[in-house]
Design an enzyme around this catalytic site. Structure first.
Site, PDB file in Angstrom:
ATOM      1  N   SER A 262       0.803  -1.011  -0.325  1.00  0.00           N
ATOM      2  CA  SER A 262      -0.149  -0.325   0.313  1.00  0.00           C
ATOM      3  C   SER A 262       0.649   0.986   0.003  1.00  0.00           C
ATOM      4  O   SER A 262       1.659   1.378   0.181  1.00  0.00           O
ATOM      5  CB  SER A 262      -1.126  -0.045   1.140  1.00  0.00           C
ATOM      6  OG  SER A 262      -0.442   0.193   2.127  1.00  0.00           O
ATOM      7  N   LYS A 263       0.383   2.301  -0.642  1.00  0.00           N
ATOM      8  CA  LYS A 263       0.922   3.510   0.369  1.00  0.00           C
ATOM      9  C   LYS A 263       1.576   3.998   0.915  1.00  0.00           C
ATOM     10  O   LYS A 263       3.232   4.868   1.432  1.00  0.00           O
ATOM     11  CB  LYS A 263      -0.237   4.793  -0.279  1.00  0.00           C
ATOM     12  CG  LYS A 263      -0.987   4.958  -1.646  1.00  0.00           C
ATOM     13  CD  LYS A 263      -1.268   5.677  -2.885  1.00  0.00           C
ATOM     14  CE  LYS A 263      -1.798   5.772  -3.796  1.00  0.00           C
ATOM     15  NZ  LYS A 263      -2.765   6.848  -4.184  1.00  0.00           N
ATOM     16  N   ARG A 264       0.610   3.471   2.301  1.00  0.00           N
ATOM     17  CA  ARG A 264       1.313   3.868   3.540  1.00  0.00           C
ATOM     18  C   ARG A 264       2.721   2.706   3.830  1.00  0.00           C
ATOM     19  O   ARG A 264       3.430   3.364   4.494  1.00  0.00           O
ATOM     20  CB  ARG A 264       0.578   3.058   4.590  1.00  0.00           C
ATOM     21  CG  ARG A 264      -1.099   4.425   4.775  1.00  0.00           C
ATOM     22  CD  ARG A 264      -1.712   4.279   5.323  1.00  0.00           C
ATOM     23  NE  ARG A 264      -2.285   2.782   5.243  1.00  0.00           N
ATOM     24  CZ  ARG A 264      -3.371   3.105   4.390  1.00  0.00           C
ATOM     25  NH1 ARG A 264      -3.734   4.207   3.973  1.00  0.00           N
ATOM     26  NH2 ARG A 264      -3.451   1.481   3.575  1.00  0.00           N
TER      27      ARG A 264
END
Ligand code: GLU
Length: 503
Positions: A262-264
């Site tokens: 994920s982007k995180r």
């Protein structure tokens, strides 16, 4: 005649495009170029509530940085434009109406409150509310209401959506180039909204209409869209259009544990997930990666060439790429491997190209440092240090002593190397060095070695302390190479300074 290959990358401008998106774009690009086809960029911005300023430009900049530019798209109008769905909004309504007219879709007037109430009621019974064949006749739509009532509502301007009428008791057989045949029972499908009361199509309708009008031959996209395939195939059938071929790419998985990258994850785990920086997150570019390295590691995330080869130029990727060699299962992301790729590309780069990049870095630190340095000096420095580097920005830490004398000396090394007789030996060495005319590495080396032998000194008494005073530490390449590059004057200055500081 076989159909011209036309593929599209169709992101929604809802934020920074993460590397999974770039991987999708790359596979589309490779496939298009392999078949002499067209790579189209279509901006899917029908959902205005999720629109993020700057995201479209970011997508374009990222594709350009990766050197996989599109052939048609915003700013590169071809005959199928415009390429932003928000500029095509007048196109879609008639297609939605066409489906209503031929019985494949219907008007639904259920308010948000009504739908919420149905959902709640189902939840209370431990069930999930699905709007489809089993209950649509009982809901507020043009299938349950009389023609008269429907026309009245439409004439009054009541809010409505247009839903696809998903059939009951049918088996769909879907084809995916990567996954093969997929059987779906239509009874599990819901009647998806195709057109909304704000006059905008949903993703599904706009996507199918545009793929058809833009004559897209192959839809290559992420696995997260696989659940939409059944609806999309049914839409093509309902319009009587030939569907493109589909290929759903495997997910990119977290480096450790389960789940999709994920982007995180980037911030949590300390590696970039964006090609270029996006808000606070640094991108691969800013972290010092070469775009060729990024493209190379992305290509091998979910595709395999069937050989042991790992390093591929873009041209080699184009010729080797096939959809048949895309894997079905998720591809685990390995941040260490991305570094390995950058290291490989750095070692392969020409020293002159690297020197120009390094000059920019030195210039930012202090332009004076370059005054006495010719490009050929920088090139030589690079040949001495580059095998220890993965990124150009590491050059400075690996070579700062070529530009600046040490202002401190590593404590442990001093303890070990700085003996009582060291100042005397180094002073004598200075006298020797002062007399050397040709101060090149090879010449200095043979004269110093002769001198050590003649003085009946050991190498250990001279060379390690010499390195320490020139570098400030015991690191770095061959001492005589360092001496040749920093020059006689600077070498003597550094020796004298160390004697004054350490004695
Ligand atoms: N707009 C969709 C996205 O954001 C496109 C999916 C597709 O390629 O059909 O990924």
């Amino acid at each position: 005649m076989t159909k011209r290959v036309r593929v599209r990358f169709a992101p929604s401008p809802t934020g920074g495009l993460h590397i999974g998106g770039i991987r999708t774009a790359l596979f589309n690009y490779l496939f298009a170029k392999k078949h002499d086809g067209d790579f189209v960029l279509r901006i899917e911005d029908t959902d205005q509530t999720r629109y993020v300023e700057g995201a479209e430009q970011y997508i374009i900049d990222a594709l350009n940085w990766c050197n996989i530019p599109f052939d048609e798209g915003p700013g590169k109008e071809g005959k199928y434009g415009p390429y932003r769905q928000s500029e095509r909004k007048d196109i879609y309504k008639k297609y939605a109406d066409q489906l209503v007219a031929n019985g494949h879709a219907y008007y639904a007037f259920d308010s948000t409150d009504e739908l919420d109430a149905h959902r709640k009621e189902h939840e209370e019974k431990g069930k999930t509310f699905i709007y489809n064949w089993h209950n649509r006749e009982k809901l507020n739509n043009s299938l349950s209401l009389s023609n008269e009532a429907v026309n009245k509502k439409l004439a009054e301007g009541s809010d409505y959506v247009i839903r696809f009428k998903s059939p009951q008791d049918e088996k769909l057989s879907l084809q995916d180039t990567i996954r093969g045949n997929i059987e779906i029972d239509t009874n599990v499908l819901d009647d998806k909204v195709l057109f909304k009361s704000d006059g905008m199509p949903t993703y599904h309708l706009a996507n199918i209409v545009d793929d058809h009008l833009m004559e897209i031959s192959h839809v290559i996209r992420g696995e997260e869209w696989l659940p939409s395939l059944a609806l999309h195939q049914q839409l093509y059938d309902a319009f009587g259009w030939e569907a493109p071929r589909f290929a759903h790419l495997p997910l990119i998985m977290k480096p450790v544990g389960k789940g999709k990258l994920s982007k995180r994850d980037g911030e949590k785990l300390g590696f970039p997930v964006f090609p270029l920086s996006w808000n606070e997150s640094k991108g691969y570019k800013e972290e010092g990666y070469f775009p060729e390295a990024v493209i190379n590691f992305l290509a091998l995330l979910g595709w395999n060439p069937g050989t042991e080869q790992e390093i591929f130029s873009l041209e080699e990727l184009i010729s080797a790429f096939t959809l048949e060699r895309v894997n079905k299962s998720g591809a685990r992301f390995d941040p260490e491997k991305t570094k390995w790729y950058n290291n490989q590309y750095l070692q392969k780069k020409g020293d002159e190209e690297l020197a120009v990049l390094f000059q920019e870095i030195i210039n930012q630190k202090n332009p004076n440092l370059l005054k006495k340095r010719k490009l050929s000096d920088i090139i030589q420095i690079i040949t001495l240090i580059k095998e220890r580097a993965t990124f150009v920005h590491e050059f400075w830490d690996l070579s700062d002593y070529f530009f600046l004398g040490p202002d401190q000396y590593e404590e442990k090394a001093v303890k070990k190397q700085w003996k009582e007789d060291t100042p005397e030996i180094l002073n004598a060495l200075v006298t020797l060095l002062e007399g050397i005319e040709d101060f090149t590495s090879g010449n200095v080396e043979s004269l110093v070695k002769e001198w050590i032998a003649a003085q009946e000194l050991s190498f250990g008494k001279v060379m390690p302390p010499l390195r320490l005073v020139l570098v400030g530490d015991m690191k770095g390449p061959h001492v005589f190479d360092i001496m040749g590059l920093i020059g006689k004057e600077e070498v003597i200055l550094r020796i004298k300074k160390a004697i004054a500081t350490l004695s």
